[in-house]
Design a protein around this motif. Structure first.
Motif, PDB file in Angstrom:
ATOM      1  N   THR A   1      -6.247  52.749 -18.998  1.00  9.47           N
ATOM      2  CA  THR A   1      -5.597  52.067 -17.875  1.00  9.47           C
ATOM      3  C   THR A   1      -6.349  52.351 -16.565  1.00  9.47           C
ATOM      4  OG1 THR A   1      -4.157  53.936 -17.369  1.00  9.47           O
ATOM      5  CG2 THR A   1      -3.380  52.369 -19.030  1.00  9.47           C
ATOM      6  N   LYS A   2      -5.847  51.744 -15.497  1.00  5.10           N
ATOM      7  CA  LYS A   2      -6.450  51.920 -14.170  1.00  5.10           C
ATOM      8  C   LYS A   2      -6.484  53.386 -13.758  1.00  5.10           C
ATOM      9  CE  LYS A   2      -5.905  50.380  -9.360  1.00  5.10           C
ATOM     10  NZ  LYS A   2      -5.099  49.524  -8.439  1.00  5.10           N
ATOM     11  N   ASP A   3      -5.421  54.126 -14.098  1.00  5.94           N
ATOM     12  CA  ASP A   3      -5.356  55.546 -13.728  1.00  5.94           C
ATOM     13  C   ASP A   3      -5.840  56.456 -14.859  1.00  5.94           C
ATOM     14  OD1 ASP A   3      -3.173  54.696 -15.189  1.00  5.94           O
ATOM     15  OD2 ASP A   3      -1.718  55.924 -14.110  1.00  5.94           O
ATOM     16  N   GLN A   4      -6.668  55.893 -15.742  1.00  5.29           N
ATOM     17  CA  GLN A   4      -7.342  56.641 -16.802  1.00  5.29           C
ATOM     18  C   GLN A   4      -6.376  57.330 -17.762  1.00  5.29           C
ATOM     19  OE1 GLN A   4     -10.483  59.090 -15.140  1.00  5.29           O
ATOM     20  NE2 GLN A   4     -11.294  57.429 -13.905  1.00  5.29           N
ATOM     21  N   GLN A   5      -5.277  56.627 -18.043  1.00  3.41           N
ATOM     22  CA  GLN A   5      -4.356  57.022 -19.103  1.00  3.41           C
ATOM     23  C   GLN A   5      -4.563  56.054 -20.269  1.00  3.41           C
ATOM     24  OE1 GLN A   5      -2.457  59.866 -18.719  1.00  3.41           O
ATOM     25  NE2 GLN A   5      -3.670  60.016 -16.833  1.00  3.41           N
ATOM     26  N   PHE A   6      -3.749  56.169 -21.308  1.00  4.73           N
ATOM     27  CA  PHE A   6      -3.938  55.320 -22.477  1.00  4.73           C
ATOM     28  C   PHE A   6      -2.654  54.585 -22.825  1.00  4.73           C
ATOM     29  CE2 PHE A   6      -7.241  58.486 -22.646  1.00  4.73           C
ATOM     30  CZ  PHE A   6      -8.363  57.722 -22.949  1.00  4.73           C
TER      31      PHE A   6
ATOM     32  N   ASP B   1      -5.069  43.366 -26.520  1.00  5.28           N
ATOM     33  CA  ASP B   1      -5.893  42.567 -25.608  1.00  5.28           C
ATOM     34  C   ASP B   1      -6.202  43.340 -24.336  1.00  5.28           C
ATOM     35  OD1 ASP B   1      -5.567  40.639 -27.521  1.00  5.28           O
ATOM     36  OD2 ASP B   1      -4.161  39.412 -26.370  1.00  5.28           O
ATOM     37  N   ASP B   2      -7.346  43.008 -23.731  1.00  6.59           N
ATOM     38  CA  ASP B   2      -7.670  43.645 -22.453  1.00  6.59           C
ATOM     39  C   ASP B   2      -7.082  42.877 -21.280  1.00  6.59           C
ATOM     40  OD1 ASP B   2      -9.274  41.423 -22.480  1.00  6.59           O
ATOM     41  OD2 ASP B   2     -11.165  42.492 -22.272  1.00  6.59           O
ATOM     42  N   ASN B   3      -6.426  41.724 -21.577  1.00  4.07           N
ATOM     43  CA  ASN B   3      -5.730  40.957 -20.558  1.00  4.07           C
ATOM     44  C   ASN B   3      -4.312  40.687 -21.060  1.00  4.07           C
ATOM     45  OD1 ASN B   3      -4.788  38.299 -19.175  1.00  4.07           O
ATOM     46  ND2 ASN B   3      -6.559  38.925 -17.958  1.00  4.07           N
ATOM     47  N   LEU B   4      -3.327  40.727 -20.158  1.00  7.90           N
ATOM     48  CA  LEU B   4      -1.916  40.642 -20.549  1.00  7.90           C
ATOM     49  C   LEU B   4      -1.370  39.217 -20.619  1.00  7.90           C
ATOM     50  CD1 LEU B   4      -0.831  43.565 -18.252  1.00  7.90           C
ATOM     51  CD2 LEU B   4      -0.814  43.634 -20.737  1.00  7.90           C
TER      52      LEU B   4
ATOM     53  N   ARG C   1      -3.379  39.552 -15.769  1.00  9.91           N
ATOM     54  CA  ARG C   1      -4.017  40.733 -15.199  1.00  9.91           C
ATOM     55  C   ARG C   1      -4.628  41.559 -16.339  1.00  9.91           C
ATOM     56  NH1 ARG C   1      -0.249  44.042 -11.164  1.00  9.91           N
ATOM     57  NH2 ARG C   1      -2.292  44.957 -10.657  1.00  9.91           N
ATOM     58  N   GLY C   2      -5.724  42.228 -16.032  1.00 12.17           N
ATOM     59  CA  GLY C   2      -6.349  43.073 -17.024  1.00 12.17           C
ATOM     60  C   GLY C   2      -5.660  44.421 -17.118  1.00 12.17           C
TER      61      GLY C   2
ATOM     62  N   ILE D   1      -9.757  52.408 -30.860  1.00 15.22           N
ATOM     63  CA  ILE D   1     -10.074  52.588 -29.446  1.00 15.22           C
ATOM     64  C   ILE D   1     -10.796  51.335 -28.963  1.00 15.22           C
ATOM     65  CG2 ILE D   1     -11.326  53.950 -27.750  1.00 15.22           C
ATOM     66  CD1 ILE D   1     -10.966  56.375 -29.501  1.00 15.22           C
ATOM     67  N   LYS D   2     -10.133  50.581 -28.091  1.00 14.04           N
ATOM     68  CA  LYS D   2     -10.697  49.355 -27.535  1.00 14.04           C
ATOM     69  C   LYS D   2     -11.538  49.707 -26.303  1.00 14.04           C
ATOM     70  CE  LYS D   2      -9.206  45.917 -29.189  1.00 14.04           C
ATOM     71  NZ  LYS D   2      -9.567  45.153 -30.412  1.00 14.04           N
ATOM     72  N   THR D   3     -12.525  48.895 -26.037  1.00 13.63           N
ATOM     73  CA  THR D   3     -13.401  49.177 -24.903  1.00 13.63           C
ATOM     74  C   THR D   3     -13.569  47.942 -24.025  1.00 13.63           C
ATOM     75  OG1 THR D   3     -15.383  48.577 -26.159  1.00 13.63           O
ATOM     76  CG2 THR D   3     -14.710  50.889 -26.197  1.00 13.63           C
ATOM     77  N   THR D   4     -13.825  48.168 -22.743  1.00 13.18           N
ATOM     78  CA  THR D   4     -14.163  47.122 -21.785  1.00 13.18           C
ATOM     79  C   THR D   4     -15.259  47.649 -20.867  1.00 13.18           C
ATOM     80  OG1 THR D   4     -12.633  47.783 -20.018  1.00 13.18           O
ATOM     81  CG2 THR D   4     -11.724  46.403 -21.784  1.00 13.18           C
ATOM     82  N   ASN D   5     -15.799  46.760 -20.061  1.00 13.44           N
ATOM     83  CA  ASN D   5     -16.828  47.171 -19.105  1.00 13.44           C
ATOM     84  C   ASN D   5     -16.261  48.041 -17.991  1.00 13.44           C
ATOM     85  OD1 ASN D   5     -18.831  45.741 -20.482  1.00 13.44           O
ATOM     86  ND2 ASN D   5     -18.421  43.859 -19.343  1.00 13.44           N
ATOM     87  N   GLU D   6     -14.938  48.040 -17.848  1.00  6.56           N
ATOM     88  CA  GLU D   6     -14.299  48.823 -16.788  1.00  6.56           C
ATOM     89  C   GLU D   6     -13.921  50.233 -17.206  1.00  6.56           C
ATOM     90  OE1 GLU D   6     -13.158  45.593 -17.496  1.00  6.56           O
ATOM     91  OE2 GLU D   6     -14.513  44.830 -15.941  1.00  6.56           O
ATOM     92  N   ASP D   7     -14.193  50.596 -18.459  1.00  2.27           N
ATOM     93  CA  ASP D   7     -13.842  51.941 -18.910  1.00  2.27           C
ATOM     94  C   ASP D   7     -14.563  52.996 -18.074  1.00  2.27           C
ATOM     95  OD1 ASP D   7     -12.230  51.007 -20.944  1.00  2.27           O
ATOM     96  OD2 ASP D   7     -13.869  50.940 -22.399  1.00  2.27           O
ATOM     97  N   SER D   8     -13.875  54.098 -17.802  1.00  2.00           N
ATOM     98  CA  SER D   8     -14.495  55.179 -17.047  1.00  2.00           C
ATOM     99  C   SER D   8     -15.535  55.885 -17.911  1.00  2.00           C
ATOM    100  CB  SER D   8     -13.428  56.181 -16.604  1.00  2.00           C
ATOM    101  OG  SER D   8     -12.892  56.863 -17.731  1.00  2.00           O
TER     102      SER D   8
END
Length: 352
Positions: free
Chosen positions: A134-139, A144-147, A155-156, A200-207
């Motif tokens: 998530t945005k705050d680096q939780q899980f 889907d990476d978009n809701l 929103r992603g 574990i899903k991944t996106t380009n926005e992952d920290s």
């Protein structure tokens, strides 16, 4: 007439094996004849065969004849026994039955706790589910990476905090449920003694620290409860195996093009191109193979005969029935068909 059907199936399989071996032998003889005739080192093949037969009839003693007959009987008996064991399914190990996204035939909203609780009552070996950072680096438990598709919110996942996501209610299959954090979902699974297969899903926005955060937070609990992980991202698989080698990690492979060389514990492959050759290579390296997403009964049957280690399905109850039917009443015709297809060089794929 089950005994008659079994007898005929054993006979048919025996004939298939004999014919295949004869064809193989004739091919080898033909190739050798061409090579040897090319270099002029031996007489014509027919002459060689005639001379060989005359020599054998002259030199073969009664003792050797008895020994030869005995050897033929032993080999034929061994082949017949193997055919019986194969046709009765005694060589098959039952694969792990895995519920895709935690649902069975639309019994709830994918990746939510109410669906998990219903499906866990059917006692699958694993519940497969998905997590995103998530945005705050939780899980959060979400595919889907978009809701937009599931929650109607364009929103992603990475645009929202865990608190914002878990406040959402999502509808599907005539049901509705709250979005769950991975902590909540994992606690529910532990309560019901249900093992998980975590994608574990991944996106380009992952920290950059995403994998390390996941390991730090969940490694001990995953190991304690014998949960497993898989991912479509090879860098994720490699990083987990490097930093937490005790965790079981499967690499998701969409297509069977070539056998990969990876440190993964196994592979999760789309069933359409999965065949016994791939499974055999994986098993030879001590790696497991899961087939996904298998919802058709014919494909379920084929995966059973391919000796996969697990089958991921949206139709868990149907898969359980197919496995039970296969154990109680193995399909001789299907086994013969798959065996003959393998001899012909086909894998008997059925489209999903």
């Amino acid at each position: 007439m089950p005994h008659q059907a079994l007898f005929l199936a054993i006979l048919n399989l025996f004939i298939l094996e004999i014919v295949s071996q004869i064809l193989l032998a004739l091919t080898v003889v033909l190739v050798l004849q061409i090579v040897l005739n090319q270099y002029g080192e031996v007489p014509a093949m027919a002459t060689v065969v005639r001379q060989s037969k005359v020599k054998k009839r002259t030199n073969l003693t009664i003792l050797r004849q008895i020994g030869t007959i005995g050897l033929i009987v032993i080999v034929a008996g061994g082949v017949t026994l193997y055919n019986y064991v194969y046709l009765e399914g005694m060589l098959d190990d039952q694969p792990a039955l895995i519920s895709h996204r935690g649902v069975d035939d639309g019994n709830g909203v994918q990746n939510t706790i109410p669906a998990l609780e219903k499906t866990a009552q059917e006692k699958p070996d694993y519940v497969e589910m998905d997590v995103h950072e998530t945005k705050d680096q939780q899980f959060v438990v979400m595919h889907d990476d978009n809701l937009k598709h599931l929650a109607g919110v364009d929103r992603g996942v990475h645009d929202m905090t865990l608190a914002e996501l878990t406040a959402l209610t999502v509808p599907e299959n005539g049901h509705s449920a709250k979005v769950a954090s991975f902590d909540q979902y994992l606690a529910a699974a532990e309560k019901h003694h249900q093992k998980l297969l975590v994608e574990i899903k991944t996106t380009n926005e992952d920290s950059p620290q995403m994998v390390q955060h996941f390991i730090d937070k969940y490694e001990k609990r995953l190991l304690k409860n014998h949960n497993r992980i898989h991912s479509l991202s090879y860098p994720i698989v490699a990083e987990i195996k490097q930093k937490a080698p005790q965790l079981f990690v499967s690499f998701i492979v969409p297509y069977n093009i070539t056998f990969p060389q990876t440190p993964a514990n196994g592979y999760t492959m789309e069933a359409t191109t999965l065949d016994s050759d791939f499974v055999g290579q994986a098993h030879g390296k001590g790696q497991t193979v899961y087939a996904w997403t298998v919802n058709d009964e014919d494909v379920m049957q084929r995966m059973l005969f391919t000796s996969v280690d697990g089958i991921i399905t949206d139709q868990l109850s149907t898969l359980k029935e197919v496995v039970k039917e296969n154990n109680d009443h193995p399909s001789y015709a299907t086994r013969l068909s798959i065996y003959s297809s393998q001899l012909a060089g086909f894998n008997g794929d059925v489209e999903n």
